[in-house]
Design a protein around this motif. Sequence first.
Motif, mmCIF file in Angstrom:
data_model
loop_
_atom_site.group_PDB
_atom_site.id
_atom_site.type_symbol
_atom_site.label_atom_id
_atom_site.label_comp_id
_atom_site.label_asym_id
_atom_site.label_seq_id
_atom_site.Cartn_x
_atom_site.Cartn_y
_atom_site.Cartn_z
ATOM 1 N N ILE A 155 -9.070 18.886 20.924
ATOM 2 C CA ILE A 155 -10.575 18.802 20.490
ATOM 3 C C ILE A 155 -11.598 18.801 21.534
ATOM 4 C CG2 ILE A 155 -12.172 17.337 19.140
ATOM 5 C CD1 ILE A 155 -9.509 16.474 17.512
ATOM 6 N N LYS A 156 -11.048 17.988 22.686
ATOM 7 C CA LYS A 156 -12.306 17.970 23.776
ATOM 8 C C LYS A 156 -12.190 19.517 24.603
ATOM 9 C CE LYS A 156 -11.786 13.038 24.977
ATOM 10 N NZ LYS A 156 -12.923 12.832 24.224
ATOM 11 N N PHE A 157 -11.067 20.097 24.671
ATOM 12 C CA PHE A 157 -10.856 21.392 24.982
ATOM 13 C C PHE A 157 -11.718 22.296 24.231
ATOM 14 C CE2 PHE A 157 -8.944 25.449 24.712
ATOM 15 C CZ PHE A 157 -8.508 25.866 26.032
ATOM 16 N N ASN A 158 -11.706 22.252 23.006
ATOM 17 C CA ASN A 158 -12.515 23.160 22.022
ATOM 18 C C ASN A 158 -14.033 22.922 22.115
ATOM 19 O OD1 ASN A 158 -10.447 24.931 21.103
ATOM 20 N ND2 ASN A 158 -9.708 23.385 19.688
ATOM 21 N N GLN A 159 -14.418 21.582 22.144
ATOM 22 C CA GLN A 159 -15.752 21.309 22.192
ATOM 23 C C GLN A 159 -16.281 21.745 23.681
ATOM 24 O OE1 GLN A 159 -15.434 17.081 22.159
ATOM 25 N NE2 GLN A 159 -16.012 17.016 20.144
ATOM 26 N N ALA A 161 -13.945 38.355 37.898
ATOM 27 C CA ALA A 161 -13.733 38.792 36.599
ATOM 28 C C ALA A 161 -14.877 38.035 35.787
ATOM 29 C CB ALA A 161 -12.572 38.427 35.880
ATOM 30 N N ASP A 162 -15.546 38.665 34.698
ATOM 31 C CA ASP A 162 -16.739 38.347 34.147
ATOM 32 C C ASP A 162 -16.279 37.742 32.901
ATOM 33 O OD1 ASP A 162 -18.303 39.423 35.905
ATOM 34 O OD2 ASP A 162 -18.313 41.459 35.151
ATOM 35 N N GLN A 163 -15.211 38.000 32.216
ATOM 36 C CA GLN A 163 -14.837 37.701 30.657
ATOM 37 C C GLN A 163 -13.301 37.171 30.358
ATOM 38 O OE1 GLN A 163 -16.322 39.958 27.819
ATOM 39 N NE2 GLN A 163 -16.288 38.448 26.129
ATOM 40 N N LEU A 164 -13.370 36.037 30.138
ATOM 41 C CA LEU A 164 -11.804 35.426 29.626
ATOM 42 C C LEU A 164 -11.996 35.258 28.272
ATOM 43 C CD1 LEU A 164 -10.023 32.895 31.628
ATOM 44 C CD2 LEU A 164 -10.464 32.318 29.588
ATOM 45 N N GLU A 165 -10.915 35.792 27.505
ATOM 46 C CA GLU A 165 -10.762 35.603 26.097
ATOM 47 C C GLU A 165 -9.390 34.811 25.921
ATOM 48 O OE1 GLU A 165 -12.867 36.490 23.604
ATOM 49 O OE2 GLU A 165 -14.253 37.225 25.099
ATOM 50 N N ILE A 166 -9.675 33.459 25.301
ATOM 51 C CA ILE A 166 -8.631 32.574 25.282
ATOM 52 C C ILE A 166 -7.945 32.928 23.811
ATOM 53 C CG2 ILE A 166 -8.036 30.200 24.646
ATOM 54 C CD1 ILE A 166 -10.378 29.522 26.590
ATOM 55 N N ASP A 167 -6.711 32.988 23.815
ATOM 56 C CA ASP A 167 -6.177 33.091 22.604
ATOM 57 C C ASP A 167 -5.974 31.839 22.062
ATOM 58 O OD1 ASP A 167 -4.131 33.610 20.466
ATOM 59 O OD2 ASP A 167 -2.521 34.402 21.833
ATOM 60 N N THR A 168 -6.472 31.378 20.907
ATOM 61 C CA THR A 168 -6.770 30.186 20.566
ATOM 62 C C THR A 168 -5.421 29.688 19.888
ATOM 63 O OG1 THR A 168 -7.627 31.181 18.353
ATOM 64 C CG2 THR A 168 -9.169 30.131 20.237
ATOM 65 N N ARG A 169 -4.587 30.448 19.397
ATOM 66 C CA ARG A 169 -3.187 30.259 18.777
ATOM 67 C C ARG A 169 -2.200 29.853 19.813
ATOM 68 N NH1 ARG A 169 -1.846 35.914 16.724
ATOM 69 N NH2 ARG A 169 -2.765 36.290 18.522
ATOM 70 N N SER A 170 -2.699 29.981 21.236
ATOM 71 C CA SER A 170 -1.813 29.421 22.090
ATOM 72 C C SER A 170 -2.086 28.158 22.804
ATOM 73 C CB SER A 170 -1.696 30.704 23.280
ATOM 74 O OG SER A 170 -3.027 30.515 24.165
ATOM 75 N N VAL A 171 -3.212 27.453 22.295
ATOM 76 C CA VAL A 171 -3.425 26.286 22.899
ATOM 77 C C VAL A 171 -2.667 25.335 22.426
ATOM 78 C CG1 VAL A 171 -5.503 24.665 22.949
ATOM 79 C CG2 VAL A 171 -6.175 27.054 22.793
ATOM 80 N N PHE A 172 -2.173 24.738 23.289
ATOM 81 C CA PHE A 172 -1.207 23.487 23.401
ATOM 82 C C PHE A 172 -1.334 22.250 24.296
ATOM 83 C CE2 PHE A 172 3.033 21.924 25.179
ATOM 84 C CZ PHE A 172 3.323 21.311 24.122
ATOM 85 N N ASP A 173 -1.447 20.949 23.639
ATOM 86 C CA ASP A 173 -1.539 19.933 24.349
ATOM 87 C C ASP A 173 -0.191 19.314 24.955
ATOM 88 O OD1 ASP A 173 -2.233 17.499 25.339
ATOM 89 O OD2 ASP A 173 -2.894 16.500 23.462
ATOM 90 N N ASN A 174 0.014 19.528 26.272
ATOM 91 C CA ASN A 174 1.289 19.068 26.972
ATOM 92 C C ASN A 174 0.960 17.700 27.431
ATOM 93 O OD1 ASN A 174 3.456 18.671 28.642
ATOM 94 N ND2 ASN A 174 3.598 20.695 29.470
ATOM 95 N N ILE A 175 1.366 16.581 26.478
ATOM 96 C CA ILE A 175 0.981 15.283 26.732
ATOM 97 C C ILE A 175 1.623 14.723 28.044
ATOM 98 C CG2 ILE A 175 1.096 12.945 26.025
ATOM 99 C CD1 ILE A 175 0.724 14.294 23.049
ATOM 100 N N ASP A 176 2.922 15.296 28.021
ATOM 101 C CA ASP A 176 3.599 14.837 29.371
ATOM 102 C C ASP A 176 3.146 15.352 30.698
ATOM 103 O OD1 ASP A 176 5.598 13.714 27.424
ATOM 104 O OD2 ASP A 176 6.828 15.246 27.472
ATOM 105 N N ALA A 177 2.797 16.472 30.637
ATOM 106 C CA ALA A 177 2.125 16.806 31.841
ATOM 107 C C ALA A 177 0.426 16.498 31.975
ATOM 108 C CB ALA A 177 2.261 18.352 32.134
#
Length: 91
Positions: free
Chosen positions: A56-60, A3-19
């Motif tokens: 934040i690091k993910f978005n950077q 695939a050439d392009q991946l579109e992230i749903d920014t509303r779905s980004v979740f930091d799963n600290i435990d995992a």
Amino acid sequence: MTADQLEIDTRSVFDNIDARQVEFEAEVDGDDYQFAVQYSVLEALTGEAPDGDAEIKFNQMIDAVKDASLAALSRDSDREIIVVSENDLDQ
């Protein structure tokens, strides 16, 4: 799967600290997928371990995360959650 392009749903980004991973949904070629980026990937990209700032690091590093996620998808497209690891950075 290539695939050439991946579109992230920014509303779905979740930091799963435990995992120790950042989870998100993305669309690739009209199909929806669940992804999880391990903290070790973010550390490799930024040079610092996530410490309460994984989103934040993910978005950077979003462009590198997208590329690694596409590599992981090409490797494991049939998994329920596609885990992005450091191995996917070299693809």
